[in-house]
Design a protein around this motif. Structure first.
Motif, mmCIF file in Angstrom:
data_model
loop_
_atom_site.group_PDB
_atom_site.id
_atom_site.type_symbol
_atom_site.label_atom_id
_atom_site.label_comp_id
_atom_site.label_asym_id
_atom_site.label_seq_id
_atom_site.Cartn_x
_atom_site.Cartn_y
_atom_site.Cartn_z
ATOM 1 N N LYS A 237 -35.935 37.882 27.688
ATOM 2 C CA LYS A 237 -36.075 36.495 27.248
ATOM 3 C C LYS A 237 -35.380 35.596 28.250
ATOM 4 O O LYS A 237 -34.234 35.842 28.634
ATOM 5 C CB LYS A 237 -35.455 36.317 25.858
ATOM 6 N N LEU A 238 -36.071 34.553 28.667
ATOM 7 C CA LEU A 238 -35.469 33.615 29.606
ATOM 8 C C LEU A 238 -34.497 32.707 28.874
ATOM 9 O O LEU A 238 -34.824 32.141 27.841
ATOM 10 C CB LEU A 238 -36.551 32.770 30.288
ATOM 11 N N ARG A 239 -33.306 32.588 29.412
ATOM 12 C CA ARG A 239 -32.275 31.713 28.842
ATOM 13 C C ARG A 239 -31.955 30.624 29.858
ATOM 14 O O ARG A 239 -31.824 30.906 31.061
ATOM 15 C CB ARG A 239 -31.013 32.511 28.550
ATOM 16 N N CYS A 240 -31.824 29.393 29.411
ATOM 17 C CA CYS A 240 -31.591 28.278 30.332
ATOM 18 C C CYS A 240 -30.508 27.348 29.809
ATOM 19 O O CYS A 240 -30.433 27.056 28.605
ATOM 20 C CB CYS A 240 -32.873 27.473 30.535
ATOM 21 N N LEU A 241 -29.679 26.869 30.715
ATOM 22 C CA LEU A 241 -28.728 25.793 30.454
ATOM 23 C C LEU A 241 -29.297 24.507 31.060
ATOM 24 O O LEU A 241 -30.231 24.550 31.861
ATOM 25 C CB LEU A 241 -27.368 26.125 31.066
ATOM 26 N N PRO A 242 -28.748 23.352 30.722
ATOM 27 C CA PRO A 242 -29.289 22.093 31.256
ATOM 28 C C PRO A 242 -29.135 21.971 32.777
ATOM 29 O O PRO A 242 -28.128 22.392 33.353
ATOM 30 C CB PRO A 242 -28.471 21.022 30.531
ATOM 31 N N TYR A 243 -30.123 21.386 33.381
ATOM 32 C CA TYR A 243 -30.088 21.016 34.802
ATOM 33 C C TYR A 243 -29.397 19.669 34.966
ATOM 34 O O TYR A 243 -28.759 19.404 35.975
ATOM 35 C CB TYR A 243 -31.520 20.964 35.324
ATOM 36 N N ALA B 264 -39.372 20.442 16.801
ATOM 37 C CA ALA B 264 -38.221 21.312 16.619
ATOM 38 C C ALA B 264 -38.550 22.521 15.765
ATOM 39 O O ALA B 264 -38.055 23.614 16.013
ATOM 40 C CB ALA B 264 -37.062 20.533 15.989
ATOM 41 N N LYS B 265 -39.368 22.345 14.730
ATOM 42 C CA LYS B 265 -39.597 23.450 13.807
ATOM 43 C C LYS B 265 -40.411 24.569 14.449
ATOM 44 O O LYS B 265 -40.441 25.686 13.952
ATOM 45 C CB LYS B 265 -40.311 22.948 12.552
ATOM 46 N N GLN B 266 -41.079 24.274 15.628
ATOM 47 C CA GLN B 266 -41.862 25.300 16.289
ATOM 48 C C GLN B 266 -41.030 26.101 17.280
ATOM 49 O O GLN B 266 -41.501 27.089 17.833
ATOM 50 C CB GLN B 266 -43.022 24.644 17.051
ATOM 51 N N THR B 267 -39.787 25.674 17.537
ATOM 52 C CA THR B 267 -38.982 26.309 18.563
ATOM 53 C C THR B 267 -38.481 27.665 18.108
ATOM 54 O O THR B 267 -37.955 27.805 17.016
ATOM 55 C CB THR B 267 -37.780 25.413 18.909
ATOM 56 N N SER B 268 -38.612 28.679 18.956
ATOM 57 C CA SER B 268 -38.098 30.005 18.669
ATOM 58 C C SER B 268 -36.763 30.181 19.375
ATOM 59 O O SER B 268 -36.563 29.668 20.451
ATOM 60 C CB SER B 268 -39.081 31.070 19.163
ATOM 61 N N VAL B 269 -35.860 30.939 18.755
ATOM 62 C CA VAL B 269 -34.559 31.142 19.356
ATOM 63 C C VAL B 269 -34.227 32.618 19.381
ATOM 64 O O VAL B 269 -34.805 33.420 18.677
ATOM 65 C CB VAL B 269 -33.455 30.407 18.575
ATOM 66 N N LYS C 271 -29.960 28.421 22.389
ATOM 67 C CA LYS C 271 -31.172 28.419 21.570
ATOM 68 C C LYS C 271 -31.765 27.024 21.477
ATOM 69 O O LYS C 271 -32.963 26.867 21.248
ATOM 70 C CB LYS C 271 -30.883 28.932 20.170
ATOM 71 N N TYR C 272 -30.934 26.012 21.673
ATOM 72 C CA TYR C 272 -31.416 24.633 21.620
ATOM 73 C C TYR C 272 -32.466 24.385 22.707
ATOM 74 O O TYR C 272 -33.350 23.547 22.552
ATOM 75 C CB TYR C 272 -30.232 23.688 21.794
ATOM 76 N N PHE C 273 -32.370 25.152 23.806
ATOM 77 C CA PHE C 273 -33.290 24.976 24.929
ATOM 78 C C PHE C 273 -34.316 26.108 25.006
ATOM 79 O O PHE C 273 -34.939 26.310 26.049
ATOM 80 C CB PHE C 273 -32.491 24.901 26.241
ATOM 81 N N ALA C 274 -34.497 26.852 23.904
ATOM 82 C CA ALA C 274 -35.404 27.998 23.909
ATOM 83 C C ALA C 274 -36.845 27.580 24.191
ATOM 84 O O ALA C 274 -37.546 28.203 24.991
ATOM 85 C CB ALA C 274 -35.318 28.732 22.577
ATOM 86 N N LYS C 275 -37.290 26.526 23.538
ATOM 87 C CA LYS C 275 -38.667 26.078 23.749
ATOM 88 C C LYS C 275 -38.845 25.513 25.160
ATOM 89 O O LYS C 275 -39.865 25.759 25.818
ATOM 90 C CB LYS C 275 -39.033 25.018 22.713
ATOM 91 N N ALA D 8 -38.936 19.617 31.045
ATOM 92 C CA ALA D 8 -39.265 20.279 29.780
ATOM 93 C C ALA D 8 -38.363 19.700 28.695
ATOM 94 O O ALA D 8 -37.139 19.790 28.788
ATOM 95 C CB ALA D 8 -39.063 21.783 29.907
ATOM 96 N N LYS D 9 -38.964 19.143 27.670
ATOM 97 C CA LYS D 9 -38.203 18.431 26.646
ATOM 98 C C LYS D 9 -37.529 19.393 25.675
ATOM 99 O O LYS D 9 -38.171 20.296 25.145
ATOM 100 C CB LYS D 9 -39.127 17.490 25.863
ATOM 101 N N PRO D 10 -36.238 19.186 25.395
ATOM 102 C CA PRO D 10 -35.586 19.919 24.298
ATOM 103 C C PRO D 10 -35.972 19.280 22.964
ATOM 104 O O PRO D 10 -36.668 18.256 22.949
ATOM 105 C CB PRO D 10 -34.099 19.751 24.603
ATOM 106 N N PRO D 11 -35.538 19.853 21.827
ATOM 107 C CA PRO D 11 -35.936 19.288 20.526
ATOM 108 C C PRO D 11 -35.508 17.837 20.327
ATOM 109 O O PRO D 11 -36.182 17.088 19.643
ATOM 110 C CB PRO D 11 -35.237 20.197 19.510
ATOM 111 N N ASN D 12 -34.390 17.424 20.901
ATOM 112 C CA ASN D 12 -33.893 16.080 20.669
ATOM 113 C C ASN D 12 -32.962 15.680 21.793
ATOM 114 O O ASN D 12 -32.630 16.482 22.667
ATOM 115 C CB ASN D 12 -33.167 16.002 19.317
ATOM 116 N N LYS D 13 -32.510 14.452 21.757
ATOM 117 C CA LYS D 13 -31.645 13.931 22.821
ATOM 118 C C LYS D 13 -30.233 14.492 22.754
ATOM 119 O O LYS D 13 -29.664 14.886 23.765
ATOM 120 C CB LYS D 13 -31.592 12.402 22.723
ATOM 121 N N GLU D 14 -29.626 14.550 21.565
ATOM 122 C CA GLU D 14 -28.189 14.806 21.451
ATOM 123 C C GLU D 14 -27.868 15.988 20.539
ATOM 124 O O GLU D 14 -27.857 15.838 19.314
ATOM 125 C CB GLU D 14 -27.477 13.555 20.921
ATOM 126 N N PRO D 15 -27.569 17.157 21.087
ATOM 127 C CA PRO D 15 -27.146 18.272 20.236
ATOM 128 C C PRO D 15 -25.689 18.172 19.786
ATOM 129 O O PRO D 15 -25.299 18.837 18.833
ATOM 130 C CB PRO D 15 -27.343 19.492 21.146
#
Length: 530
Positions: A209-215, A62-67, A268-272, A240-247
Motif C-alpha cells: 500500500k502506498l503511504r504518503c505525507l504532505p508535499y 471523504a466517505k469513499q476514502t479507504s485507509v 490514512k487522511y491522505f489514503a485517497k 491530489a485533494k485530501p478529504p478536507n483542508k484542516e485535519p
C-alpha cells in the motif's frame, strides 16, 4: 361477568404502569445523550469544520476514502475528568485569574517596549469583567491540559507516539515527487473523531500500500486568506485533494484523543490522495536506468493553526527541562518531511485581529461590537505585557492559557516574526513561501502563479487558470444588517498599531522587505538594506 372483567383490568394495570415507566426512563436517557452529543459538537469537536468548510461539502469525497491505519483504542473515555482533576483545574484557574487581574503599573510617560502606552484608565468595576472574561478564556484550556496529563498517566505508551522526534527518518521513493513509500502490513485505526470517522479500515496484509505525507503545508495564519488560497491551490491538475483542508492533527488530535495519536491516523487522511498519486504518472529517462515511471502529483494540507498553536508544548517530550519552548510543531513537521514546501499567509496584524474577532463569534457565540472588541484588546495587551515581565517573549507568545483557539481576541497570532523565525530555524528560506494578504487580494492570478512556481508545478493553461479564479471568495467578514462592514474604533486601531509596530519591524527585517511594516510609505519602497 362484570366482576370478572374488572378483576382482569386490575391485574393488567401494574403491567401497563411498569411499561409506561420504562418507556419514560428510556426517552429521558435518549434526550440526555443527544443533548450531550450536541453540546460536545458545539464546544470544540466541530471546529474541524471551520474556515468555511461544512461537513456536508466534503462528506461524499471523504466517505469513499479507504485507509490502512493502526492503533487500538486503549485510552478509555478521554472526555471524563475526575473530581480531583477538576479541583486542580479550578485552583490553577483561580491562581491565574488572580494574577492576570492585578493591575499593571505604568507611569504617565511610560511607553511599553511593544509600542502601546498603557495608562491603566480602567475603573475598579472593570476588574470583575476582566476576571469573568479571563475565566471564560482559560477554563477550557486548563481542563484540556489536565486531560493531557491524565492521558499520559493512564497510557504511558502514548508518549512514544507523541515523541515524533524519536522516529526514524522515513525513506521515500525518488520516483515520486510527493514524499511516498510502500508498506506491506495490516493497518487499522479506531480514530473516529472529526473527519477521520468517515474513513474505513482496509486489511493490506497481502498487498503493498502506498503511504504518503504532505508535499506542502499551508500553516497559517487565520484570517489571512488561507482558506481561499488553499481551495484555489488544489484546483491545479497536479494536486491530489485530501478529504478536507484542516485535519488539525499536529496541534490537537494526536494529543487529546488516544485513538488518534499514531502517525498512521495522519497517513490514512491522505489514503485517497495516495491512490491518485500512484495512478498518475509519466515516463522519464534516467541515467543508467532508462525509462521509468515518474509520479508527479502531490498532496498537502492547510491547517492554519499549525504555525501558532503550540499550547501544549510544556507537556510534550523534548520540552521537559525548558523554561521556554524548545520543540514546536515546526520541529515535528521538519523531522518527518524535511523537504516539505511551507506556505505562510500574513496580513496587517491590526486588520487580521479585527477580522478574526468578527468571524469567530460564529463559533464561540459571543456578541461582537467595536466597544467589546476595544475592551478585550486592552485586557489582552495588559496580560501580555504582564507575562513578558516574568517570562521570555517566546514563552508568552506561545502561552495557551492566556490565549488559544477558544479566545475571541488572539493578539499573539499577529506576532508573525516570532512564529516564522521558528520555521526558518529548520527550513531553508527557499522552502518557505510568504504571501502578503494585501498583495493576494490585489492580484489573485499573479499570486497563484507565483505559488504554483514555488511548488514546482507545471504552468497552468489559460482555461485552467480560469477554473482557479472563478471560485467564489471564502470566509468573508460578516456585515451589519445594511450590508456595510462594522469598523473598529479609531482609538483601538491606534492602540494596536503601536503595539504591533516592533513586531512588524522585526518581520520586515527578517524577510528583507519593508512592505511587511504595513505603513503607507512601505508600499513604494520594499527592499531593506542590511
Amino acid at each position: 361477568m362484570c366482576a370478572c372483567n374488572l378483576c382482569a383490568r386490575i391485574k393488567r394495570r401494574p403491567i401497563v404502569v411498569l411499561c409506561v415507566v420504562v418507556l419514560t426512563v428510556v426517552a429521558i436517557s435518549i434526550i440526555g445523550h443527544w443533548s450531550t452529543v450536541r453540546e460536545d459538537f458545539r464546544t470544540g469537536k466541530a471546529d474541524i469544520f471551520r474556515d468555511g468548510v461544512s461537513k456536508s461539502d466534503d462528506h461524499d469525497d471523504a466517505k469513499q476514502t479507504s485507509v490502512n491505519n493502526g492503533v487500538p483504542n486503549e485510552g478509555g473515555d478521554y472526555a471524563n475528568t475526575n473530581v480531583g482533576n477538576l479541583q486542580d483545574a479550578a485552583n490553577e484557574r483561580a491562581t491565574f485569574v488572580r494574577k492576570a487581574s492585578e493591575p499593571v503599573k505604568h507611569s504617565a510617560s511610560d511607553t511599553s517596549k511593544f509600542g502601546a502606552k498603557m495608562t491603566s484608565a480602567r475603573t475598579p468595576e472593570n476588574r470583575s469583567d476582566v476576571k469573568k472574561s479571563t475565566e471564560t478564556n482559560t477554563i477550557d484550556f486548563i481542563i484540556q491540559e489536565k486531560d493531557l496529563r491524565r492521558i499520559k498517566k493512564e497510557n504511558p505508551e502514548i508518549i512514544e507516539n507523541w515523541n515524533l522526534m524519536d522516529m526514524k527518518p522515513i525513506s521515500t521513493l525518488k520516483r515520486f515527487k510527493n514524499p511516498c513509500w510502500y508498506e506491506r502490513r495490516p493497518l487499522r485505526s479506531d480514530c473516529r473523531i472529526g473527519l477521520f470517522k468517515f474513513i474505513k479500515n482496509v486489511d493490506t496484509a497481502t498487498n503493498q500500500k502506498l503511504r504518503c505525507l504532505p508535499y506542502f503545508y499551508v500553516i497559517g495564519q487565520p484570517k489571512c486568506g488561507t482558506t481561499d488560497i488553499y481551495f484555489r491551490l488544489i484546483q491545479h491538475p497536479q494536486i491530489a485533494k485530501p478529504p478536507n483542508k484542516e485535519p488539525f492533527w499536529w496541534n490537537k488530535f494526536r494529543l487529546l484523543y488516544p485513538e488518534c495519536f499514531s502517525l498512521d491516523t495522519y497517513l490514512k487522511y491522505f489514503a485517497k490522495a495516495a491512490m491518485k498519486i500512484e495512478s498518475h504518472y509519466r515516463w522519464r529517462w534516467t541515467e543508467g536506468q532508462g525509462q521509468e515511471k515518474y509520479h508527479d502529483m502531490v498532496t498537502g494540507e492547510g491547517t492554519s493553526d499549525t504555525m501558532w498553536d503550540n499550547r501544549y508544548w510544556s507537556e510534550l517530550p523534548g520540552n521537559e527541562n525548558c523554561s521556554s519552548v524548545c520543540v514546536t510543531n515546526a520541529d515535528y513537521v521538519h523531522h518527518l518531511t524535511p523537504g516539505a514546501k511551507i506556505i505562510v499567509a500574513v496580513r496587517d496584524p491590526v486588520e487580521r485581529l479585527y477580522s478574526d474577532y468578527m468571524y469567530e463569534y460564529l463559533w464561540l457565540h459571543y456578541k461582537p461590537s467595536p466597544e467589546a472588541f476595544h475592551k478585550e484588546v486592552v485586557r489582552m495587551i495588559e496580560e501580555f505585557q504582564q507575562c513578558v515581565t516574568m517570562f521570555s517573549l517566546r514563552r508568552c507568545v506561545y502561552n495557551g492559557t492566556q490565549e488559544n483557539s477558544e479566545s475571541s481576541v488572539r493578539i499573539r497570532v499577529g506576532m508573525y516574526e516570532v512564529h516564522i523565525k521558528d520555521w526558518l530555524r529548520l527550513f531553508p528560506r527557499d522552502q518557505i513561501h510568504v504571501i502578503r494578504f494585501e498583495d493576494y487580494i490585489h492580484d489573485v492570478g499573479r499570486e497563484m502563479t507565483r505559488l504554483f512556481a514555488f511548488l514546482e508545478l507545471r504552468p497552468v493553461s489559460t482555461k485552467e487558470m480560469k477554473t482557479v479564479l472563478k471560485l467564489p471568495v471564502t470566509n468573508k467578514r460578516p456585515t451589519g444588517k445594511d450590508g456595510a462592514k462594522i469598523h473598529m474604533k479609531p482609538e483601538t486601531c491606534d492602540l494596536l498599531e503601536r503595539f504591533y509596530r516592533p513586531f512588524n519591524e522585526k518581520l520586515a527585517q527578517l524577510l528583507n522587505d519593508k512592505k511587511y511594516l504595513w505603513t503607507k510609505s512601505s508600499d513604494s519602497e520594499t527592499t531593506i538594506t542590511k
